[in-house]
Design a protein around this motif. Structure first.
Motif, PDB file in Angstrom:
ATOM      1  N   ARG A   3      11.732   3.256   9.159  1.00 28.31           N
ATOM      2  CA  ARG A   3      12.213   1.912   9.447  1.00 28.31           C
ATOM      3  C   ARG A   3      12.214   1.082   8.174  1.00 28.31           C
ATOM      4  N   THR A   4      13.292   0.332   7.959  1.00 22.66           N
ATOM      5  CA  THR A   4      13.384  -0.548   6.807  1.00 22.66           C
ATOM      6  C   THR A   4      13.072  -1.959   7.249  1.00 22.66           C
ATOM      7  N   PRO A   5      11.959  -2.544   6.790  1.00 25.55           N
ATOM      8  CA  PRO A   5      11.553  -3.854   7.292  1.00 25.55           C
ATOM      9  C   PRO A   5      12.384  -4.978   6.721  1.00 25.55           C
ATOM     10  N   PRO A   6      12.614  -6.041   7.501  1.00 24.71           N
ATOM     11  CA  PRO A   6      13.281  -7.220   6.972  1.00 24.71           C
ATOM     12  C   PRO A   6      12.304  -8.045   6.154  1.00 24.71           C
ATOM     13  N   LYS A   7      12.790  -9.101   5.533  1.00 28.43           N
ATOM     14  CA  LYS A   7      11.916  -9.991   4.783  1.00 28.43           C
ATOM     15  C   LYS A   7      11.010 -10.755   5.743  1.00 28.43           C
ATOM     16  N   VAL A 128       9.770  20.006   3.082  1.00 31.65           N
ATOM     17  CA  VAL A 128       8.856  19.066   3.726  1.00 31.65           C
ATOM     18  C   VAL A 128       7.515  19.065   3.011  1.00 31.65           C
ATOM     19  N   ARG A 129       7.049  20.234   2.632  1.00 30.14           N
ATOM     20  CA  ARG A 129       5.785  20.326   1.899  1.00 30.14           C
ATOM     21  C   ARG A 129       5.854  19.520   0.598  1.00 30.14           C
ATOM     22  N   ARG A 130       6.942  19.674  -0.136  1.00 26.67           N
ATOM     23  CA  ARG A 130       7.086  18.936  -1.395  1.00 26.67           C
ATOM     24  C   ARG A 130       7.108  17.432  -1.155  1.00 26.67           C
ATOM     25  N   SER A 131       7.831  17.002  -0.117  1.00 25.80           N
ATOM     26  CA  SER A 131       7.893  15.566   0.195  1.00 25.80           C
ATOM     27  C   SER A 131       6.521  15.024   0.557  1.00 25.80           C
ATOM     28  N   CYS A 132       5.763  15.769   1.354  1.00 22.71           N
ATOM     29  CA  CYS A 132       4.428  15.330   1.760  1.00 22.71           C
ATOM     30  C   CYS A 132       3.513  15.199   0.548  1.00 22.71           C
ATOM     31  N   GLY A 142      -1.642   1.705  -4.163  1.00 25.81           N
ATOM     32  CA  GLY A 142      -2.140   0.444  -3.624  1.00 25.81           C
ATOM     33  C   GLY A 142      -2.800   0.660  -2.276  1.00 25.81           C
ATOM     34  N   TYR A 143      -3.492  -0.383  -1.799  1.00 23.90           N
ATOM     35  CA  TYR A 143      -4.167  -0.311  -0.497  1.00 23.90           C
ATOM     36  C   TYR A 143      -3.122  -0.231   0.617  1.00 23.90           C
ATOM     37  N   ASN A 144      -3.285   0.719   1.503  1.00 22.35           N
ATOM     38  CA  ASN A 144      -2.379   0.828   2.649  1.00 22.35           C
ATOM     39  C   ASN A 144      -3.174   1.194   3.895  1.00 22.35           C
ATOM     40  N   LEU A 145      -2.537   0.988   5.041  1.00 26.25           N
ATOM     41  CA  LEU A 145      -3.135   1.306   6.333  1.00 26.25           C
ATOM     42  C   LEU A 145      -2.294   2.378   7.026  1.00 26.25           C
ATOM     43  N   ASN A 146      -2.940   3.157   7.864  1.00 29.23           N
ATOM     44  CA  ASN A 146      -2.305   4.305   8.496  1.00 29.23           C
ATOM     45  C   ASN A 146      -1.480   3.858   9.711  1.00 29.23           C
ATOM     46  N   TRP A 147      -0.164   3.964   9.587  1.00 29.78           N
ATOM     47  CA  TRP A 147       0.743   3.504  10.645  1.00 29.78           C
ATOM     48  C   TRP A 147       0.516   4.253  11.950  1.00 29.78           C
ATOM     49  N   HIS A 148       0.032   5.475  11.861  1.00 32.85           N
ATOM     50  CA  HIS A 148      -0.149   6.279  13.066  1.00 32.85           C
ATOM     51  C   HIS A 148      -1.178   5.661  14.010  1.00 32.85           C
ATOM     52  N   ASP A 149      -2.120   4.917  13.473  1.00 32.06           N
ATOM     53  CA  ASP A 149      -3.145   4.285  14.306  1.00 32.06           C
ATOM     54  C   ASP A 149      -2.956   2.777  14.355  1.00 32.06           C
ATOM     55  N   ASP A 150      -1.700   2.367  14.501  1.00 36.28           N
ATOM     56  CA  ASP A 150      -1.386   0.936  14.509  1.00 36.28           C
ATOM     57  C   ASP A 150      -2.050   0.200  15.664  1.00 36.28           C
ATOM     58  N   TYR A 170       1.525   3.301   5.850  1.00 34.25           N
ATOM     59  CA  TYR A 170       1.835   4.670   5.442  1.00 34.25           C
ATOM     60  C   TYR A 170       1.586   5.575   6.638  1.00 34.25           C
ATOM     61  N   ASP A 171       2.628   6.257   7.081  1.00 29.90           N
ATOM     62  CA  ASP A 171       2.504   7.227   8.165  1.00 29.90           C
ATOM     63  C   ASP A 171       2.588   8.605   7.533  1.00 29.90           C
ATOM     64  N   PRO A 172       1.451   9.246   7.227  1.00 30.38           N
ATOM     65  CA  PRO A 172       1.461  10.495   6.466  1.00 30.38           C
ATOM     66  C   PRO A 172       2.376  11.553   7.077  1.00 30.38           C
ATOM     67  N   GLY A 173       3.286  12.050   6.249  1.00 35.26           N
ATOM     68  CA  GLY A 173       4.234  13.061   6.684  1.00 35.26           C
ATOM     69  C   GLY A 173       5.589  12.523   7.066  1.00 35.26           C
ATOM     70  N   PHE A 174       5.730  11.180   7.110  1.00 34.80           N
ATOM     71  CA  PHE A 174       6.981  10.596   7.591  1.00 34.80           C
ATOM     72  C   PHE A 174       7.508   9.491   6.673  1.00 34.80           C
ATOM     73  N   GLY A 175       7.267   9.620   5.386  1.00 30.17           N
ATOM     74  CA  GLY A 175       7.835   8.669   4.448  1.00 30.17           C
ATOM     75  C   GLY A 175       6.797   8.003   3.575  1.00 30.17           C
ATOM     76  N   LYS A 176       7.276   7.304   2.559  1.00 36.01           N
ATOM     77  CA  LYS A 176       6.403   6.620   1.611  1.00 36.01           C
ATOM     78  C   LYS A 176       5.828   5.347   2.247  1.00 36.01           C
ATOM     79  N   PRO A 177       4.750   4.823   1.678  1.00 45.96           N
ATOM     80  CA  PRO A 177       4.227   3.535   2.148  1.00 45.96           C
ATOM     81  C   PRO A 177       5.292   2.445   2.043  1.00 45.96           C
ATOM     82  N   VAL A 178       5.308   1.531   3.011  1.00 47.41           N
ATOM     83  CA  VAL A 178       6.299   0.456   3.039  1.00 47.41           C
ATOM     84  C   VAL A 178       5.638  -0.813   3.592  1.00 47.41           C
TER      85      VAL A 178
END
Length: 249
Positions: A3-7, A128-132, A142-150, A170-178
């Motif tokens: 998902r691409t977040p708005p401002k 997929v392994r390389r992306s992960c 930087g400091y991030n929180l795990n999206w999977h446990d929102d 950051y949802d590990p395995g499904f994209g970079k932190p955002v």
């Protein structure tokens, strides 16, 4: 994920850091969510999943930790996750996750800064392994929180009407932190099974893919309901059940 977040909206904006989270009063125990998908808001359910969760305090590598387990059941186990968080910052220390649809398990070790996989139904593709591996390496910038446990994270936020939370997710395995904005759009009431009115904060996030809306009880900070809607995939609801559904296996 994806998902691409708005401002963020102007005004009361809080970029969430560890010091903003009420980790000390985090509720522990076993509970369940019923996940319901519908094509339209009031149409019959197309699928239902029972998501069993547990939150407990423990230790990891000899330091205080919060351990969250998830197991999603339908006709069989469709998802499992075992996640360990630092008890002081809620930074992810370990994330071990399996989705039946993928067929393999992914293990993100944030202490060792390593990625591994387990073959369950099929092996992980090399791409997929390389992306992960690349996304894990980039997550330490930087400091991030795990999206999977929102749903756990929303129970620790300092709510105030009109406030926008900027969460580096950051949802590990499904994209970079955002960085994702979530805005407290007001208050609303839900009614318990016993007829009691529950005063809730309403938290919303929207982008070009759809809208997420959460009802968080003001008294207990529990996420009681979630409603997601997107034109391409319809409606998804999560309802917190009022009984202990047992710990995930």
């Amino acid at each position: 994920p994806g998902r691409t977040p708005p401002k963020a909206l102007p005004g009361d904006t809080l970029r969430v850091r560890a010091s903003d989270l009420d980790i000390k009063n985090l509720q522990t125990g076993n509970y369940c969510y019923l996940i319901v998908r519908r094509k339209d808001k009031d149409s019959p359910a197309t699928s239902m999943i029972l998501a069993k969760m547990s939150v407990e305090r423990g230790t990891y590598h000899a330091r205080p930790a919060v351990i969250v387990r998830q197991q999603w059941d339908r006709d069989s186990v469709v998802h499992r996750a075992y996640t360990v968080f630092d008890a002081g910052t809620f930074a992810t220390l370990l994330h071990d996750t399996y989705w039946r649809a993928l067929g393999y398990a992914m293990v993100f070790d944030f202490d060792a800064k390593t990625f591994a996989s387990r073959t369950v139904l099929r092996a992980i593709p090399d791409s997929v392994r390389r992306s992960c591996e690349e996304e894990l390496a980039g997550s330490f910038d930087g400091y991030n929180l795990n999206w999977h446990d929102d749903l756990v994270i929303y129970s620790m936020l300092p709510y105030r009407e009109g406030r926008t939370f900027l969460i580096n997710y950051y949802d590990p395995g499904f994209g970079k932190p955002v960085m994702v904005p979530y805005t407290v759009t007001g208050s609303d009431g839900l009614v318990s099974r016993g007829g009691e009115k529950i005063d809730c904060w309403v938290l919303e996030h929207g982008d070009e893919n759809g809208v997420e809306k959460f009802w968080i009880a003001k008294k207990t900070k529990e996420v009681l309901k979630e409603e997601d809607h997107g034109e391409k995939w319809g409606y998804r609801y999560k309802y917190k059940l009022g009984v202990d559904g047992g710990a995930p296996m």
